[in-house]
Design an enzyme around this catalytic site. Structure first.
Site, mmCIF file in Angstrom:
data_model
loop_
_atom_site.group_PDB
_atom_site.id
_atom_site.type_symbol
_atom_site.label_atom_id
_atom_site.label_comp_id
_atom_site.label_asym_id
_atom_site.label_seq_id
_atom_site.Cartn_x
_atom_site.Cartn_y
_atom_site.Cartn_z
ATOM 1 N N LYS A 1 0.802 -1.232 0.000
ATOM 2 C CA LYS A 1 0.000 0.000 0.000
ATOM 3 C C LYS A 1 0.835 1.283 0.000
ATOM 4 O O LYS A 1 0.408 2.307 -0.535
ATOM 5 C CB LYS A 1 -0.928 0.014 1.226
ATOM 6 C CG LYS A 1 -2.150 -0.848 1.068
ATOM 7 C CD LYS A 1 -3.023 -0.719 2.309
ATOM 8 C CE LYS A 1 -4.442 -1.075 1.983
ATOM 9 N NZ LYS A 1 -5.376 -0.749 3.057
ATOM 10 N N TYR B 1 -15.020 -6.915 10.507
ATOM 11 C CA TYR B 1 -16.281 -7.495 10.028
ATOM 12 C C TYR B 1 -16.368 -9.000 10.287
ATOM 13 O O TYR B 1 -17.410 -9.606 10.085
ATOM 14 C CB TYR B 1 -16.497 -7.184 8.536
ATOM 15 C CG TYR B 1 -15.347 -7.578 7.639
ATOM 16 C CD1 TYR B 1 -14.400 -6.633 7.263
ATOM 17 C CD2 TYR B 1 -15.207 -8.885 7.200
ATOM 18 C CE1 TYR B 1 -13.330 -6.981 6.472
ATOM 19 C CE2 TYR B 1 -14.143 -9.244 6.394
ATOM 20 C CZ TYR B 1 -13.208 -8.290 6.032
ATOM 21 O OH TYR B 1 -12.150 -8.644 5.245
#
Ligand code: ATR
Length: 288
Positions: free
Chosen positions: A71, A228
């Site tokens: 990233k 999640y």
């Protein structure tokens, strides 16, 4: 009938990528909106990154997502980056525009979109961000861009909290930015409007742990955990028990994917609630 060779190619690069839900999100979405495209995952080692980007240009890969560990380093090999990437220093989405690779970051936008869907306005609010890694960085910057009143960065490694807090202060001098450890000894808990957990505490193998002690906050507190899986972390269980509003990471996950789609397809308003709900239902099979 259209064959696979007619399809536009999109993908995720990172290492590891095998557990990613991005292929499910994007391939489902392409099908829902009738795009003749396909999304793959490629496990790419650090030393091959530059080479693979050249290959993507030659193969005319239309766009891709970027995950750990690329990233930050990928920025060195891109032709252009968006304004928020200049602040954030990390990219999770790249668009190939006629051979030019342009980097974006949709983590923060996906987070903000999920707040909008919950009708939560963070302007002038006091936010406690737990963690100081990549996700905390993206979320803190997006909160700062929304004009929150103050941000407190709390992290296990306090020096990282200090670095992130200095970074936000330098770009957003009007926002009050503080930092602390996860013990929150210097935090006025009653003044906090929302907590956002960006640490990995609550995820496997720390499912039974909460990153902080949830006692002592005011009754209208919102507790947002970007995890999640599990869909209800220990932190959210404790917060729910106290009667606080809770939000998990599923909506952010879907929305950051939809933000990538917007960038790739160059279209606005792909956030049809109907499609969001359909993807959420598809993801249920993978998450619950
Ligand atoms: P991401 O990209 O998901 O943000 P990251 O950059 O590796 O991932 O950041 C992980 C965050 O979770 C960090 O804030 C990390 O704290 P440190 O900076 O002290 O490493 C936090 N974290 C991970 N495991 C933790 C644990 N067991 N207890 C407390 N914080 C933890």
């Amino acid at each position: 009938m259209k064959t696979i060779k007619d399809k536009d190619i999109y993908c995720l690069i990172g290492n590891p990528v095998s557990k990613s839900l991005s292929p499910t999100i994007h391939n489902s979405y392409f099908e829902l909106i009738g795009e003749n495209s396909i999304y793959f995952t490629f496990e790419i080692k650090e030393e091959k990154l530059e080479l693979i980007l050249e290959a993507f240009k030659i193969l005319n890969v239309k766009g891709f997502n970027v995950t750990i560990p690329h990233k930050i380093t990928i920025i060195n090999y891109l032709d252009e980056v968006s304004e928020d990437v200049k602040v954030l220093g990390a990219v999770n989405t790249v668009r190939n525009l006629n051979g030019k690779l342009i980097g974006f970051n949709t983590d923060g936008k996906g987070f903000l979109k999920s707040l909008e869907m919950e009708k939560i306005d963070v302007k002038d609010k006091k936010i406690l961000v737990l963690g100081a890694g990549g996700a905390a960085n993206a979320i803190s910057v997006s909160l700062a861009m929304e004009g929150v009143k103050s941000i407190i960065i709390a992290n296990r490694t306090i020096s990282k909290a200090e670095t992130l807090s200095d970074r936000i202060s330098s770009y957003f001098p009007k926002i009050e930015v503080k930092y602390d450890s996860l013990k929150l000894e210097n935090v006025k808990k009653k003044e906090v409007d929302m907590i956002v957990n960006c640490t990995s505490v609550g995820m496997y193998p720390n499912q039974t742990e909460s990153p902080i002690d949830i006692e002592g906050f005011q009754k209208n507190l919102i507790v947002y955990d970007i995890i999640y899986k599990p869909k209800k972390t220990r932190l959210l269980q404790l917060a729910e028990f106290k009667g606080y509003k809770t939000i998990n990471g599923i909506s952010m996950l879907i929305n950051q994917g939809l933000c990538s789609q917007e960038i790739w397809l160059g279209k606005k308003d792909l956030f049809f609630l109907e499609n969001f709900e359909k993807i959420r239902r598809i993801l249920k099979n993978y998450i619950e």
